[in-house]
Design a protein around this motif. Structure first.
Motif, short mmCIF file in Angstrom:
data_model
loop_
_atom_site.label_atom_id
_atom_site.label_comp_id
_atom_site.label_asym_id
_atom_site.label_seq_id
_atom_site.Cartn_x
_atom_site.Cartn_y
_atom_site.Cartn_z
N ASN A 33 0.71 -1.19 -0.03
CA ASN A 33 0.01 -0.07 0.03
C ASN A 33 0.77 1.25 -0.16
O ASN A 33 1.11 1.70 0.92
CB ASN A 33 -0.96 0.13 1.16
N LEU A 34 1.23 1.71 -1.01
CA LEU A 34 2.02 2.93 -1.24
C LEU A 34 1.00 4.02 -1.68
O LEU A 34 0.62 4.03 -2.58
CB LEU A 34 3.25 2.69 -2.46
N ILE A 35 1.29 5.13 -0.83
CA ILE A 35 0.21 6.24 -0.87
C ILE A 35 0.78 7.59 -1.38
O ILE A 35 1.66 8.22 -0.56
CB ILE A 35 -0.71 6.25 0.25
N PRO A 36 0.84 8.01 -2.54
CA PRO A 36 1.50 9.16 -2.85
C PRO A 36 0.92 10.55 -2.37
O PRO A 36 -0.10 10.50 -2.24
CB PRO A 36 1.38 9.25 -4.45
N TYR A 37 1.86 11.09 -1.56
CA TYR A 37 1.43 12.43 -0.99
C TYR A 37 0.22 12.12 -0.14
O TYR A 37 -0.65 13.09 0.61
CB TYR A 37 0.94 13.39 -1.92
N GLY A 38 0.14 10.94 0.65
CA GLY A 38 -0.81 10.71 1.45
C GLY A 38 -0.35 10.84 2.99
O GLY A 38 0.80 10.99 3.36
N GLU A 39 -1.16 11.37 3.88
CA GLU A 39 -1.29 11.68 5.40
C GLU A 39 -1.73 10.63 6.22
O GLU A 39 -2.20 9.77 5.86
CB GLU A 39 -1.89 13.01 5.63
N GLY A 40 -1.19 10.75 7.34
CA GLY A 40 -1.53 9.72 8.27
C GLY A 40 -1.03 8.22 8.73
O GLY A 40 -1.33 7.68 9.38
N ASN A 41 0.26 8.01 7.81
CA ASN A 41 0.70 6.57 7.81
C ASN A 41 1.91 6.73 8.79
O ASN A 41 2.72 7.76 8.76
CB ASN A 41 1.16 6.17 6.65
N ASP A 42 2.17 5.70 9.42
CA ASP A 42 3.34 5.75 10.30
C ASP A 42 4.58 6.08 9.61
O ASP A 42 5.59 6.77 9.85
CB ASP A 42 3.27 4.27 11.03
N TYR A 43 4.49 5.26 8.50
CA TYR A 43 5.82 5.20 7.53
C TYR A 43 5.71 6.23 6.55
O TYR A 43 4.72 6.15 5.78
CB TYR A 43 6.38 3.81 6.75
N GLU A 44 6.74 7.10 6.37
CA GLU A 44 6.80 8.18 5.30
C GLU A 44 8.06 8.23 4.76
O GLU A 44 9.23 8.35 5.30
CB GLU A 44 6.40 9.56 5.85
N LEU A 45 8.13 8.28 3.35
CA LEU A 45 9.35 8.03 2.60
C LEU A 45 9.35 9.35 1.89
O LEU A 45 8.42 9.73 0.99
CB LEU A 45 9.34 6.97 1.36
N LEU A 46 10.59 10.13 2.07
CA LEU A 46 10.61 11.33 1.44
C LEU A 46 11.85 11.16 0.45
O LEU A 46 12.94 10.77 0.69
CB LEU A 46 11.22 12.37 2.58
N ILE A 47 11.61 11.52 -0.75
CA ILE A 47 12.58 11.24 -1.76
C ILE A 47 13.20 12.93 -2.52
O ILE A 47 12.24 13.56 -2.72
CB ILE A 47 11.90 10.72 -2.93
#
Length: 386
Positions: free
Chosen positions: A114-128
């Motif tokens: 479940n990869l969520i582009p520009y989604g809020e509220g998830n524990d894991y956040e990947l910044l590129i």
């Protein structure tokens, strides 16, 4: 360019910890549906998935760090003869590869459930962040650089820099296909790093946050009476701790789970204040489920102190759920305090049968000491109360 930057501090971790204990855990489906809904968390390895990353991950584009810019400038400058002034020739242009290109390649990799582009509220956040030759300029220099920063609830747990490994290209035009190849190469190198480090595993997360080392410091017996230990596993959240399941060789319905997790609060809190609260949410969830499933819920052993011996006193809650056409089902839960941990023992049978098992079990359990993570959280809580 979409930009998402979260402050790296334990304040957000502390706030999310409070919210966590009010949320549902995801549970497995043993024989007793009532019991499974509220007291038995799933053993995490019980279901095999094709994805390398099963957690939901939000992905954002962000600004390049000084380390990324310096890496680009240094390599671009000295990889050509004569050396190039990279600051003037613009070989380290921000977002030389569009953020959507990275997101598309990640989505198509098949690695994420479940990869969520520009989604809020998830524990894991990947910044590129990425830099490289400016679009439509200096097309013969094709080295691209990217930085992948992974955060968990706003706390950075990993940051990695990669380059595409391509220095020059013959010809004057860089086609879109080449950009696509470089994007895939950068993503591929990061995914290799993910696999090698176990980046999204509970073990990596616990280590990164300096949570308790349950693998080493948690001691539980291999057997309790006729029950045998099936496995001990970490939850995907250090505030949930670890769970050990015991099964009976003859009775599939008979289960004993031991969950050890840190409590949110100061060490000065008393057991009579701390332990009843651990059972309140169990009762609330059980009541809600009984109502939905049209079951009659009864407290066969209302929440009350439970003494194993003169030195060890916890709290116990015994529930049953009955209907007209199904056998009565049971769930008994015991909570104890050891150091800064809650030890919760859950069984699928009535208190008359589970008391003896729990008495044998709890005296053999040793929990990890207070972790660095929880010391920081408690310090933050103390500061907010002043």
């Amino acid at each position: 360019m979409p930009v998402y930057v979260t402050a790296i501090s334990f304040s957000s971790l502390c706030q999310r910890a409070h919210a966590f204990f009010g949320e549902f855990l995801k549970f497995s489906a043993p024989t007793s549906l009532f019991f499974s809904c509220f007291f038995i968390p799933s053993m995490l390895s019980s279901v095999a998935h094709a994805y390398a990353v099963n957690q939901s991950v939000s992905v954002f584009s962000t600004y390049p760090s000084e380390a990324l810019l310096q890496s680009c400038h240094s390599q671009q400058k000295f990889s050509h003869s004569p050396p190039i002034d990279t600051f003037n020739t613009n070989l380290c242009f921000e977002d030389a590869i569009s953020p959507d290109s990275f997101i598309n390649v990640l989505s198509e990799s098949g690695e994420f459930n479940n990869l969520i582009p520009y989604g809020e509220g998830n524990d894991y956040e990947l910044l590129i962040a990425n830099v490289g030759a400016a679009p439509h300029e200096h097309q013969q220099y094709t080295t691209q650089f990217a930085e992948f920063t992974l955060q968990w609830r706003g706390i950075e747990i990993d940051s990695s820099l990669f380059d595409s490994g391509v220095e020059t290209r013959d010809g004057d035009n860089k086609e879109n296909a080449d950009i696509g190849k470089e994007t895939k190469r950068l993503i591929s190198r990061w995914l290799q790093h993910v696999r090698q480090t176990g980046l999204f595993t509970s073990k990596y997360l616990f280590n990164a946050l300096e949570a308790s080392n349950y693998d080493v410091a948690l001691q539980v017996p291999d057997t309790v009476g006729e029950f045998k230990k099936l496995d001990t596993q970490l939850f995907p959240d250090p505030f949930s701790g670890a769970i050990t399941r015991y099964t009976h060789p003859e009775f599939e319905d008979a289960l004993v789970d031991v969950t050890v997790y840190p409590f949110i609060g100061q060490l000065s809190i008393t057991e009579n204040e701390l332990l009843p609260k651990q059972l309140e949410s169990d009762l609330q969830r059980a009541s809600a489920t009984a109502e939905r499933q049209k079951l009659t819920l009864a407290q066969i052993s209302p929440a009350s102190p439970y003494a194993v011996n003169s030195q060890l006193v916890g709290w116990k809650l015994g529930l049953s759920a009955a209907s007209d056409n199904l056998p009565t089902i049971y769930a008994t839960t015991y909570v104890f305090r050891q150091q800064d941990k809650i030890v919760k023992v859950s069984t699928t049978f009535p208190p008359d049968f589970s008391d003896n098992i729990v008495n044998q079990l709890i005296v053999k359990i040793q929990v990890p000491q207070e972790s660095v993570m929880m010391k920081k959280v408690r310090s933050m809580l103390l500061d907010t109360q002043r």
